[in-house]
Design an enzyme around this catalytic site. Structure first.
Site, PDB file in Angstrom:
ATOM      1  N   ASP A  91      41.923  36.292  43.543  1.00 21.28           N
ATOM      2  CA  ASP A  91      40.569  36.515  44.067  1.00 21.28           C
ATOM      3  C   ASP A  91      39.678  35.310  43.833  1.00 21.28           C
ATOM      4  OD1 ASP A  91      40.622  37.086  41.231  1.00 21.28           O
ATOM      5  OD2 ASP A  91      38.631  37.968  41.431  1.00 21.28           O
ATOM      6  N   GLU A 183      40.188  39.064  38.934  1.00 22.39           N
ATOM      7  CA  GLU A 183      39.891  38.378  37.671  1.00 22.39           C
ATOM      8  C   GLU A 183      38.403  38.078  37.570  1.00 22.39           C
ATOM      9  OE1 GLU A 183      39.374  34.909  34.894  1.00 22.39           O
ATOM     10  OE2 GLU A 183      38.810  35.065  36.988  1.00 22.39           O
TER      11      GLU A 183
HETATM   12 ZN   LIG Z   1      39.542  31.495  37.572  1.00 24.55          ZN
END
Ligand SMILES: [Zn+2]
Length: 437
Positions: A91, A183
């Protein structure tokens, strides 16, 4: 005779992956937080299978893959090399536009770099640029982020995987790969199935400039202060109203100014009020508590309690509560339990022709949580800079050095796992990691 196409370089992979929008979304408990992350996840799974890896995509959008060991029967390190996990996140940050990324590849000639929208990457603010003079760098066109965070890590790992599976002459142990969603919104490891992942040691490839390694993060708590007041029509409030907002303002002005993110750097701790809301009857303040030394968090809590004590005596009719929750812990101690993890990374970096530098991260990484879960996971550079905004840029040399470091890690781990008498290769220097202070 048809010739096999040349293998794709890390840069070519990077340029393909950044064009896929994988922005995650804040405040969503589901993983993945956005369906579009699955477009890249599916592509990576398919490419891994085509390379000959065993790969699957699980229901939370994690791509898990295995590259089998190439150590032949009778090799002295066979059965001794730990399964090495390589982790990168798919992401991109929600804090800048991530759709329609148009990567610009250029030779850096020096000076400031001017992009569209008046975005300027200033040489003065980017000391790493000087090291890339005459070399190839990649930026966005200025309207989006670039996505080197963390598609540089994805590209480096994919390029290594392709190479290990194609060449097969490099002796290495079993490699486990995990590409994680979300994340950037704090959920990168939330549903990562550590048993299915199966790594014994791991490395996130989510760092910045070439040579920079991280095995230290903040230790972090989240504090919430709640002030209860009493609300009544302001026209008849005299002697009755207890305004929680006034008490909360008195809390904020008493927070130490020399312990704020905007006044500290390096290894200095901070207390950071980052969200407040409320009205007369009830007001809340959320704070981030951060210190590289975990006991410092208890000291920060005492500072908050002292401040609340003062504010309670100024506003005796309010009721003020403090709640502190653990967020994550400095991974240094967890990594130190298996000293070879950092030692191998340092040696692999040196063999890539770089001087390894251990830099503390003023934040957390997926590695902080993985280490806390028992899987020691330091962080490796990917070559990018200025993450989470339109000034993000990638050093192509940094990306290639990241790939070389990962490749070297394979060899170093085989050497470290070979019993001393069976060693023919030069010994890895056994020495403590460089001091981080
Ligand atoms: Zn990163």
């Amino acid at each position: 005779m048809a010739r096999k196409p040349a293998p794709e370089s890390a840069l070519e992979r990077f340029l393909r992956y950044v064009k896929i929008d994988t922005q995650s979304r804040e405040g969503c408990e589901e993983v993945p937080s956005t369906d579009k992350q699955l477009v890249l996840a599916n592509l990576l799974r398919r490419e891994l299978v085509e390379m000959g890896a065993r790969a699957r995509l699980d229901r939370h959008g994690y791509v898990l893959a295995t590259i089998p060991s190439t150590l032949p029967p009778g090799h002295p390190a066979r059965g001794r090399v730990p399964r090495i996990g390589l982790v990168a996140h798919m992401d991109t940050s929600p804090s800048a536009p991530g759709a329609g990324v148009r990567p610009q590849v250029r030779t850096y000639r020096g000076g400031d770099i001017r992009l569209a929208n008046g975005v300027v990457i200033r040489a003065r603010e980017n000391p790493e640029l000087a090291r890339n003079k005459g070399k190839t760098i990649v930026t966005s066109d200025g309207t989006t982020l670039l996505g080197a965070d963390d598609k540089a890590g994805v590209a480096a790992i994919m390029t290594l995987a392709e190479e290990l599976l194609r060449v097969r002459s490099l002796p290495h142990g079993e490699v486990r790969i995990a590409f994680t969603p979300d994340e950037e919104v704090g959920n990168g490891t939330k549903f990562l199935d550590l048993r299915a992942f199966g790594a014994e040691v791991a490395y996130t490839v989510d760092g910045e400039a070439a040579g920079e390694l991280n095995q230290e993060t903040f230790s972090a708590d989240a504090a919430t202060i709640t002030v209860h007041g009493r609300s009544i029509h302001p026209g008849m409030a005299k002697g009755v109203m207890v305004n929680a907002l006034r008490a909360l303002a008195d809390v904020i002005v008493r927070l130490p100014r020399d312990m704020a993110p905007e006044t500290t750097d390096g290894r200095e701790p901070f207390i950071h009020p980052h969200h407040a809301e409320g009205e007369e009857a009830r007001a809340t303040l959320e704070l981030l508590l951060r210190d590289f030394e975990t006991p410092g968090l208890a000291r920060q809590r005492r500072i908050l309690e002292r401040v609340l004590g003062e504010v309670r005596s100024l506003h005796p009719k309010t009721r003020i509560e403090l709640e502190v929750k653990e967020s994550y812990r400095n991974m240094r101690d967890g990594i130190a339990r298996e000293p070879r993890v950092a030692q191998a990374l340092e040696e692999a970096t040196r063999r890539a022709g770089l001087q390894p530098r251990w830099v503390p991260i003023r934040g957390g990484t997926d590695g902080s949580r993985l280490t806390a879960m028992g899987l020691p996971t330091p962080n490796v550079f990917g070559g990018g800079q200025n993450f989470h905004g339109p000034m993000e840029w990638l050093s192509v040399e940094g990306l290639e050095k990241s790939l070389a470091t990962l490749r070297n890690l394979m060899t170093v781990w085989v050497e470290l796992s070979t019993p001393p008498r069976a060693r023919t290769a030069p010994r890895v220097r056994r020495r403590a990691p460089a001091p981080t202070r």
